[in-house]
Design an enzyme around this catalytic site. Structure first.
Site, PDB file in Angstrom:
ATOM      1  N   GLY A  17      21.163  -1.079 -27.553  1.00 48.71           N
ATOM      2  CA  GLY A  17      21.815  -0.106 -28.451  1.00 48.71           C
ATOM      3  C   GLY A  17      23.346  -0.133 -28.260  1.00 48.71           C
ATOM      4  O   GLY A  17      24.110   0.925 -28.303  1.00 48.71           O
ATOM      5  N   HIS A  24      14.950 -11.091 -18.591  1.00 49.65           N
ATOM      6  CA  HIS A  24      14.941  -9.806 -19.212  1.00 49.65           C
ATOM      7  C   HIS A  24      14.017  -8.833 -18.414  1.00 49.65           C
ATOM      8  O   HIS A  24      13.227  -9.005 -17.659  1.00 49.65           O
ATOM      9  CB  HIS A  24      14.127 -10.276 -20.518  1.00 49.65           C
ATOM     10  N   ASP A  83      16.562 -15.205 -27.796  1.00 47.12           N
ATOM     11  CA  ASP A  83      15.376 -14.819 -28.693  1.00 47.12           C
ATOM     12  C   ASP A  83      15.118 -13.357 -28.261  1.00 47.12           C
ATOM     13  O   ASP A  83      15.497 -12.783 -27.088  1.00 47.12           O
ATOM     14  CB  ASP A  83      14.252 -15.772 -28.077  1.00 47.12           C
ATOM     15  N   ASP A  84      14.582 -12.879 -29.077  1.00 43.18           N
ATOM     16  CA  ASP A  84      13.852 -11.385 -28.990  1.00 43.18           C
ATOM     17  C   ASP A  84      12.899 -11.683 -27.769  1.00 43.18           C
ATOM     18  O   ASP A  84      12.151 -12.673 -27.820  1.00 43.18           O
ATOM     19  CB  ASP A  84      13.284 -10.880 -30.181  1.00 43.18           C
ATOM     20  N   GLU A  85      12.823 -10.726 -26.863  1.00 47.09           N
ATOM     21  CA  GLU A  85      11.822 -10.944 -25.775  1.00 47.09           C
ATOM     22  C   GLU A  85      10.480 -10.856 -26.206  1.00 47.09           C
ATOM     23  O   GLU A  85       9.309 -11.359 -25.536  1.00 47.09           O
ATOM     24  CB  GLU A  85      11.899  -9.988 -24.515  1.00 47.09           C
ATOM     25  N   LYS A  94       0.895  -1.088   0.061  1.00 48.99           N
ATOM     26  CA  LYS A  94       0.028  -0.020  -0.116  1.00 48.99           C
ATOM     27  C   LYS A  94       0.891   1.110   0.009  1.00 48.99           C
ATOM     28  O   LYS A  94       0.408   2.406  -0.752  1.00 48.99           O
ATOM     29  CB  LYS A  94      -0.608  -0.078   1.172  1.00 48.99           C
ATOM     30  N   GLY A 138      21.804  -6.406 -30.270  1.00 49.56           N
ATOM     31  CA  GLY A 138      20.991  -6.894 -31.478  1.00 49.56           C
ATOM     32  C   GLY A 138      21.457  -6.045 -32.633  1.00 49.56           C
ATOM     33  O   GLY A 138      22.097  -6.592 -33.412  1.00 49.56           O
ATOM     34  N   GLY A 139      20.747  -4.866 -32.631  1.00 48.72           N
ATOM     35  CA  GLY A 139      21.339  -4.049 -33.751  1.00 48.72           C
ATOM     36  C   GLY A 139      22.543  -3.863 -34.068  1.00 48.72           C
ATOM     37  O   GLY A 139      23.026  -3.691 -35.315  1.00 48.72           O
TER      38      GLY A 139
HETATM   39  C1  1AE Z   1      17.708  -4.130 -22.144  1.00 50.21           C
HETATM   40  C2  1AE Z   1      17.065  -5.153 -23.145  1.00 50.21           C
HETATM   41  C3  1AE Z   1      17.797  -5.081 -24.349  1.00 50.21           C
HETATM   42  C4  1AE Z   1      17.039  -6.225 -25.252  1.00 50.21           C
HETATM   43  O1  1AE Z   1      16.524  -6.955 -25.287  1.00 50.21           O
HETATM   44  C5  1AE Z   1      17.177  -5.775 -26.979  1.00 50.21           C
HETATM   45  O2  1AE Z   1      16.454  -6.473 -27.495  1.00 50.21           O
HETATM   46  C6  1AE Z   1      18.219  -4.934 -27.492  1.00 50.21           C
HETATM   47  O3  1AE Z   1      18.430  -4.880 -28.588  1.00 50.21           O
HETATM   48  P1  1AE Z   1      19.189  -3.939 -29.330  1.00 50.21           P
HETATM   49  O4  1AE Z   1      20.771  -4.138 -28.998  1.00 50.21           O
HETATM   50  O5  1AE Z   1      19.008  -2.321 -28.839  1.00 50.21           O
HETATM   51  O6  1AE Z   1      19.094  -3.941 -30.848  1.00 50.21           O
END
Ligand code: 1AE
Length: 410
Positions: A334, A261, A171-173, A95, A356-357
């Protein structure tokens, strides 16, 4: 004598008597009322009563409206709640989380409370052991553009990522159970691509498949994934709750590392006035609940977390905590090769560099994206500036990454 769990809060108020406020929290969240109780009942209730341990008021001269706050520490008797994270959180911040400008900064749980939590099954060293990599940061890549794609597309993307020399692929979340890439088929397809890539790279690889679905089916989905060959899991902890992670990580049949994640965390930690601190939300509680790897934003990428807060998450994952194994810190979002020197400066070698990117967006392709990161890691460990390393023969992938994204100095 019962143990106590200690909560630290930051409470903002321009006028409040913070000592009175602390007392009202300590009493209100435990026995409810105190002064009105008859003496005999007070003696009986004493063991349940919360105790104010400290109140530090920060009241700068000429404080502007909104700047006055107090850090308050309150001890809650373990006897008041069962030994699970939901009961603890509802007690210390249920609360109260809705009652004005107050943020839960930290929780120090008692030894007795902590004894109900085995913590990470593998932890940092266990993950290193599975991969056979002990002398450098690990590299993880993230599937991208997978929604709406079929198994053939996934196989190809997995193979290219693996060829780049990454240690883990997650995997992508946002990839859930779907007819194009159902869980077991996805695992079989990706693990087959992993074996093929391993023959070329000589490297071991963990694939963290996204564990999704209704809570009641998670454990069975995890077992199915493992039976199909999965050697790691990804889990969106905050949408399900810490207790679900605790159940999964304590299950002897789920004998693979779990990567936590941070999806949804932005609804809870960024405000200075409300919510739960990042170090508690993404650090200590993830570890207590059993995350082997914990993802969180970094101070440098596309989703920025202030550096002090970020390093506090790292510390919560690594520093001694009731004998639990450390969880692997995974600063994410990023990330590109030009950030590697900063990541290693701030996190040391016990870190997973995750992108990822920053891998798939490489001008020479996905495999070169992974190679660029590995080259950046090797150069940084050797104490070589990336600008210099990128000019060396064989480091064309790093050079292309730096051309695209640059190098962040500080
Ligand atoms: C904070 C989690 C980052 C994540 O799961 C993710 O997919 C990042 O992707 P990029 O590296 O920003 O392309």
């Amino acid at each position: 004598m019962t143990g106590m769990c200690i909560a630290t809060y930051r409470s903002f108020d321009d006028k409040a008597d913070f000592h009175k406020k602390a007392l009202s929290i300590a009493v209100g969240l435990t026995v409810g009322s105190w002064t009105e109780l008859p003496e005999a009942q007070k003696a009986e209730m004493e063991k349940h009563l919360g105790k104010v341990l400290s109140v530090h008021v920060h009241e700068p001269d000429n404080a502007a409206p909104g700047e006055r706050y107090a850090d308050i520490r309150i001890a809650y008797p373990d006897i008041n709640f069962s030994r699970d994270i939901p009961a603890l959180l509802v007690t210390v911040f249920g609360k109260l989380s809705m009652d004005g400008r107050i943020k839960l900064i930290d929780l120090d749980v008692s030894e007795t409370f902590a004894s109900a939590f085995p913590g990470p099954k593998f932890g940092l060293e266990g993950v290193r052991g599975l991969l056979g990599v002990h002398d450098r940061p690990l590299l993880m890549s993230i599937f991208k553009s997978v929604v709406g794609h079929d198994l053939a597309g996934l196989r190809e993307q997995f193979y290219k990522q693996a060829l780049g020399g990454v240690d883990l692929i997650k995997d992508d979340e946002i990839l859930f159970e779907n007819p194009l890439t159902p869980l077991e088929k996805r695992v079989e397809t990706c693990m087959e691509a992993a074996r093929k890539a391993s023959e070329e790279t000589g490297q071991k690889l963990l694939y963290a498949v996204n564990l999704t679905g209704p809570t009641s089916q998670l454990a069975s989905n995890a077992r199915k994934a493992i039976a199909a060959g999965a050697n790691a899991l990804l889990f969106n902890v905050l949408s399900y709750g810490y207790d679900v992670l605790h159940e999964l990580s304590s299950d002897p049949a789920i004998n693979v590392p779990i990567a936590a994640h941070p999806a949804l965390a932005g609804a809870m930690y960024p405000s200075p006035h409300y919510g739960i601190s990042a170090s508690l939300l993404l650090g200590k509680l993830m570890r207590l609940a059993g995350a082997d790897l914990a993802l969180f934003p970094s101070p440098y990428g596309s989703v920025v977390m202030p550096k002090a807060e970020n390093l506090a998450v790292k510390d919560a994952l690594l520093q001694p905590l009731h004998g639990l194994k450390p969880s692997f810190p995974v600063p994410s979002a990023g990330i590109h090769p030009g950030l590697v020197p900063l990541i290693l400066r701030d996190f040391g070698t016990d870190v997973v560099v995750n992108a990822g990117g920053g891998i798939h967006g490489h001008a020479m392709g996905t495999a070169a994206g992974g190679q660029a990161f590995r080259q950046a890691i090797d150069a940084t460990l050797a104490g070589k500036p990336l600008s210099e390393a990128a000019n060396e023969p064989g480091r064309e992938a790093l050079a292309a990454a730096i051309k695209a994204w640059g190098i962040r100095e500080a």
